[in-house]
Design a protein around this motif. Structure first.
Motif, PDB file in Angstrom:
ATOM      1  N   PHE A  11       0.854  -1.182   0.000  1.00 27.96           N
ATOM      2  CA  PHE A  11       0.000   0.000   0.000  1.00 27.96           C
ATOM      3  C   PHE A  11       0.892   1.236   0.000  1.00 27.96           C
ATOM      4  O   PHE A  11       2.125   1.144   0.126  1.00 27.96           O
ATOM      5  N   THR A  12       0.257   2.377  -0.155  1.00 27.08           N
ATOM      6  CA  THR A  12       0.970   3.656  -0.167  1.00 27.08           C
ATOM      7  C   THR A  12       0.499   4.501   1.010  1.00 27.08           C
ATOM      8  O   THR A  12      -0.702   4.654   1.228  1.00 27.08           O
ATOM      9  N   LEU A  13       1.448   5.024   1.774  1.00 29.07           N
ATOM     10  CA  LEU A  13       1.137   5.821   2.957  1.00 29.07           C
ATOM     11  C   LEU A  13       1.784   7.194   2.804  1.00 29.07           C
ATOM     12  O   LEU A  13       3.003   7.318   2.860  1.00 29.07           O
ATOM     13  N   GLY A  14       0.936   8.206   2.600  1.00 29.40           N
ATOM     14  CA  GLY A  14       1.451   9.562   2.451  1.00 29.40           C
ATOM     15  C   GLY A  14       2.395   9.717   1.280  1.00 29.40           C
ATOM     16  O   GLY A  14       3.378  10.460   1.350  1.00 29.40           O
ATOM     17  N   GLY A  15       2.118   9.010   0.202  1.00 33.85           N
ATOM     18  CA  GLY A  15       2.965   9.080  -0.970  1.00 33.85           C
ATOM     19  C   GLY A  15       4.179   8.176  -0.910  1.00 33.85           C
ATOM     20  O   GLY A  15       4.961   8.121  -1.858  1.00 33.85           O
ATOM     21  N   ILE A  16       4.360   7.449   0.212  1.00 27.78           N
ATOM     22  CA  ILE A  16       5.487   6.534   0.369  1.00 27.78           C
ATOM     23  C   ILE A  16       4.999   5.111   0.132  1.00 27.78           C
ATOM     24  O   ILE A  16       4.043   4.655   0.767  1.00 27.78           O
ATOM     25  N   ALA A  17       5.640   4.414  -0.779  1.00 30.72           N
ATOM     26  CA  ALA A  17       5.264   3.039  -1.092  1.00 30.72           C
ATOM     27  C   ALA A  17       5.776   2.101  -0.012  1.00 30.72           C
ATOM     28  O   ALA A  17       6.977   2.083   0.294  1.00 30.72           O
ATOM     29  N   ILE A  18       4.877   1.350   0.589  1.00 32.63           N
ATOM     30  CA  ILE A  18       5.229   0.369   1.616  1.00 32.63           C
ATOM     31  C   ILE A  18       5.234  -1.007   0.965  1.00 32.63           C
ATOM     32  O   ILE A  18       4.194  -1.511   0.542  1.00 32.63           O
ATOM     33  N   ASN A  19       6.419  -1.600   0.895  1.00 37.41           N
ATOM     34  CA  ASN A  19       6.543  -2.882   0.207  1.00 37.41           C
ATOM     35  C   ASN A  19       6.380  -4.058   1.160  1.00 37.41           C
ATOM     36  O   ASN A  19       6.226  -3.889   2.375  1.00 37.41           O
ATOM     37  N   ALA A  20       6.443  -5.260   0.587  1.00 39.00           N
ATOM     38  CA  ALA A  20       6.228  -6.474   1.375  1.00 39.00           C
ATOM     39  C   ALA A  20       7.336  -6.706   2.393  1.00 39.00           C
ATOM     40  O   ALA A  20       7.097  -7.331   3.430  1.00 39.00           O
ATOM     41  N   THR A  21       8.538  -6.210   2.108  1.00 43.61           N
ATOM     42  CA  THR A  21       9.631  -6.370   3.064  1.00 43.61           C
ATOM     43  C   THR A  21       9.305  -5.708   4.392  1.00 43.61           C
ATOM     44  O   THR A  21       9.462  -6.307   5.466  1.00 43.61           O
ATOM     45  N   ILE A  22       8.813  -4.479   4.329  1.00 44.05           N
ATOM     46  CA  ILE A  22       8.487  -3.730   5.550  1.00 44.05           C
ATOM     47  C   ILE A  22       7.301  -4.364   6.265  1.00 44.05           C
ATOM     48  O   ILE A  22       7.333  -4.599   7.480  1.00 44.05           O
ATOM     49  N   VAL A  23       6.250  -4.652   5.510  1.00 45.11           N
ATOM     50  CA  VAL A  23       5.032  -5.201   6.117  1.00 45.11           C
ATOM     51  C   VAL A  23       5.306  -6.556   6.767  1.00 45.11           C
ATOM     52  O   VAL A  23       4.930  -6.802   7.920  1.00 45.11           O
ATOM     53  N   ASN A  24       5.969  -7.448   6.048  1.00 45.62           N
ATOM     54  CA  ASN A  24       6.206  -8.791   6.572  1.00 45.62           C
ATOM     55  C   ASN A  24       7.201  -8.780   7.736  1.00 45.62           C
ATOM     56  O   ASN A  24       7.118  -9.634   8.621  1.00 45.62           O
ATOM     57  N   THR A  25       8.121  -7.820   7.741  1.00 45.43           N
ATOM     58  CA  THR A  25       9.026  -7.691   8.887  1.00 45.43           C
ATOM     59  C   THR A  25       8.248  -7.355  10.144  1.00 45.43           C
ATOM     60  O   THR A  25       8.469  -7.953  11.207  1.00 45.43           O
ATOM     61  N   TRP A  26       7.323  -6.415  10.042  1.00 48.09           N
ATOM     62  CA  TRP A  26       6.505  -6.059  11.198  1.00 48.09           C
ATOM     63  C   TRP A  26       5.552  -7.186  11.587  1.00 48.09           C
ATOM     64  O   TRP A  26       5.249  -7.371  12.770  1.00 48.09           O
ATOM     65  N   VAL A  27       5.087  -7.938  10.603  1.00 47.31           N
ATOM     66  CA  VAL A  27       4.230  -9.094  10.905  1.00 47.31           C
ATOM     67  C   VAL A  27       4.999 -10.109  11.747  1.00 47.31           C
ATOM     68  O   VAL A  27       4.489 -10.640  12.739  1.00 47.31           O
ATOM     69  N   ILE A  28       6.235 -10.379  11.374  1.00 49.75           N
ATOM     70  CA  ILE A  28       7.047 -11.355  12.109  1.00 49.75           C
ATOM     71  C   ILE A  28       7.360 -10.843  13.507  1.00 49.75           C
ATOM     72  O   ILE A  28       7.291 -11.596  14.490  1.00 49.75           O
ATOM     73  N   MET A  29       7.710  -9.567  13.623  1.00 54.86           N
ATOM     74  CA  MET A  29       7.992  -9.003  14.947  1.00 54.86           C
ATOM     75  C   MET A  29       6.765  -9.057  15.844  1.00 54.86           C
ATOM     76  O   MET A  29       6.863  -9.396  17.033  1.00 54.86           O
ATOM     77  N   ALA A  30       5.600  -8.732  15.283  1.00 54.95           N
ATOM     78  CA  ALA A  30       4.365  -8.801  16.064  1.00 54.95           C
ATOM     79  C   ALA A  30       4.044 -10.236  16.452  1.00 54.95           C
ATOM     80  O   ALA A  30       3.588 -10.500  17.577  1.00 54.95           O
ATOM     81  N   LEU A  31       4.293 -11.178  15.540  1.00 51.06           N
ATOM     82  CA  LEU A  31       4.027 -12.590  15.823  1.00 51.06           C
ATOM     83  C   LEU A  31       4.930 -13.104  16.944  1.00 51.06           C
ATOM     84  O   LEU A  31       4.454 -13.759  17.884  1.00 51.06           O
ATOM     85  N   LEU A  32       6.218 -12.810  16.868  1.00 55.82           N
ATOM     86  CA  LEU A  32       7.148 -13.262  17.900  1.00 55.82           C
ATOM     87  C   LEU A  32       6.818 -12.633  19.250  1.00 55.82           C
ATOM     88  O   LEU A  32       6.843 -13.312  20.287  1.00 55.82           O
ATOM     89  N   THR A  33       6.499 -11.344  19.238  1.00 49.26           N
ATOM     90  CA  THR A  33       6.160 -10.657  20.489  1.00 49.26           C
ATOM     91  C   THR A  33       4.872 -11.208  21.080  1.00 49.26           C
ATOM     92  O   THR A  33       4.788 -11.483  22.282  1.00 49.26           O
ATOM     93  N   GLY A  34       3.851 -11.380  20.233  1.00 48.33           N
ATOM     94  CA  GLY A  34       2.569 -11.886  20.721  1.00 48.33           C
ATOM     95  C   GLY A  34       2.668 -13.289  21.281  1.00 48.33           C
ATOM     96  O   GLY A  34       2.113 -13.579  22.357  1.00 48.33           O
ATOM     97  N   VAL A  35       3.377 -14.172  20.589  1.00 53.82           N
ATOM     98  CA  VAL A  35       3.537 -15.545  21.081  1.00 53.82           C
ATOM     99  C   VAL A  35       4.300 -15.567  22.392  1.00 53.82           C
ATOM    100  O   VAL A  35       3.940 -16.308  23.320  1.00 53.82           O
ATOM    101  N   SER A  36       5.344 -14.755  22.496  1.00 54.89           N
ATOM    102  CA  SER A  36       6.128 -14.705  23.739  1.00 54.89           C
ATOM    103  C   SER A  36       5.285 -14.218  24.910  1.00 54.89           C
ATOM    104  O   SER A  36       5.359 -14.775  26.016  1.00 54.89           O
ATOM    105  N   VAL A  37       4.461 -13.200  24.663  1.00 55.26           N
ATOM    106  CA  VAL A  37       3.608 -12.673  25.736  1.00 55.26           C
ATOM    107  C   VAL A  37       2.576 -13.707  26.168  1.00 55.26           C
ATOM    108  O   VAL A  37       2.329 -13.902  27.365  1.00 55.26           O
ATOM    109  N   LEU A  38       1.972 -14.386  25.211  1.00 56.94           N
ATOM    110  CA  LEU A  38       0.959 -15.390  25.532  1.00 56.94           C
ATOM    111  C   LEU A  38       1.546 -16.561  26.321  1.00 56.94           C
ATOM    112  O   LEU A  38       0.925 -17.062  27.274  1.00 56.94           O
ATOM    113  N   ILE A  39       2.752 -16.981  25.935  1.00 55.45           N
ATOM    114  CA  ILE A  39       3.353 -18.136  26.601  1.00 55.45           C
ATOM    115  C   ILE A  39       3.844 -17.789  27.999  1.00 55.45           C
ATOM    116  O   ILE A  39       3.739 -18.606  28.924  1.00 55.45           O
ATOM    117  N   THR A  40       4.359 -16.582  28.175  1.00 53.50           N
ATOM    118  CA  THR A  40       4.987 -16.211  29.454  1.00 53.50           C
ATOM    119  C   THR A  40       4.084 -15.374  30.362  1.00 53.50           C
ATOM    120  O   THR A  40       4.540 -14.910  31.401  1.00 53.50           O
TER     121      THR A  40
END
Length: 233
Positions: A11-40
């Motif tokens: 998608f495009t945010l404020g004229g800046i193109a957000i590619n899959a690298t950025i989106v998927n990096t944040w998805v992985i960080m959110a996934l790791l953080t969420g799983v860690s919080v749920l387990i601990t």
């Protein structure tokens, strides 16, 4: 054919193109953080461990044992750093089995950022262990004439880490794309299995090399270095 997630614009945010690298990096960080919080979230002595907590403890224990085997000492800071690198890379590579998911490690910008973090961590860990003077003296060993070569060696480490990880992930994508055109029903399954194995191995190698580099910078200093570090403190 798009082989790198940098070419996939989500998608495009404020004229800046957000590619899959950025989106998927944040998805992985959110996934790791969420799983860690749920387990601990119920990590208390009076609460019996469940299978997820046991699995997490086994993973952390294996990472810790590898670090201790390499550095010959127990270092919690090294566990947090290299353990995070390993989990991020291995999860990124394993999620490639999800249709439509492009691993961020297939982008040179991601692998360069991971390698840069190792380059920054080496002097930080080294200074924290030996002191500023004690660490800087390592660049003058065995003589002052080795200073430029030691600096080049440090930089080349980061470059080799980035190119190695990116090259292996990219080569796997290229081979899979070629085989997909030759035999679209059989080869993708085989390549997915080989890709998962390669992804785990590459995450392991990257984390091991980072541990080796940092361990060499934080190794117990010789008597002269130890004395200088003590004088600084």
């Amino acid at each position: 054919m798009e082989l790198t997630p940098d070419d996939t614009i989500i998608f495009t945010l404020g004229g800046i193109a957000i590619n899959a690298t950025i989106v998927n990096t944040w998805v992985i960080m959110a996934l790791l953080t969420g799983v860690s919080v749920l387990i601990t979230r119920n990590l208390r002595p009076d609460v019996p461990p469940n299978r997820w907590r046991t699995t997490l403890e086994v993973i952390v224990g294996l990472i810790q044992s590898q670090i201790e085997e390499i550095s010959q000492r127990r270092d919690g800071r090294l566990l947090y750093f290299t353990g995070t690198l390993f989990l991020f890379i291995v999860v990124s590579n394993l999620l490639t089995v999800v249709p439509g998911f492009d691993s961020p490690t297939a982008s040179l910008s991601t692998t360069a950022a991971l390698s840069l973090s190792v380059l920054v961590a080496v002097p930080m860990f080294g200074i924290g262990s030996r002191g500023v003077r004690g660490y800087l003296r390592t660049y003058l060993e065995p003589s002052v004439f080795m200073l430029p070569f030691n600096i080049i060696g440090e930089v080349s480490r980061g470059i080799s880490l980035a190119i190695r990880l990116y090259g292996n992930i990219m080569s796997g994508a290229v081979i899979a794309a070629i085989l997909l055109g030759v035999a679209p029903f059989f080869f993708p399954v085989v390549m997915d299995m080989l890709g998962l194995l390669t992804g785990v191995i590459q995450a392991y190698i990257f984390a091991i090399l980072a541990t080796v580099y940092i361990s060499s910078a934080t190794a117990p200093a010789p008597p002269d270095d130890a004395k200088n570090a003590k004088e600084q403190t």
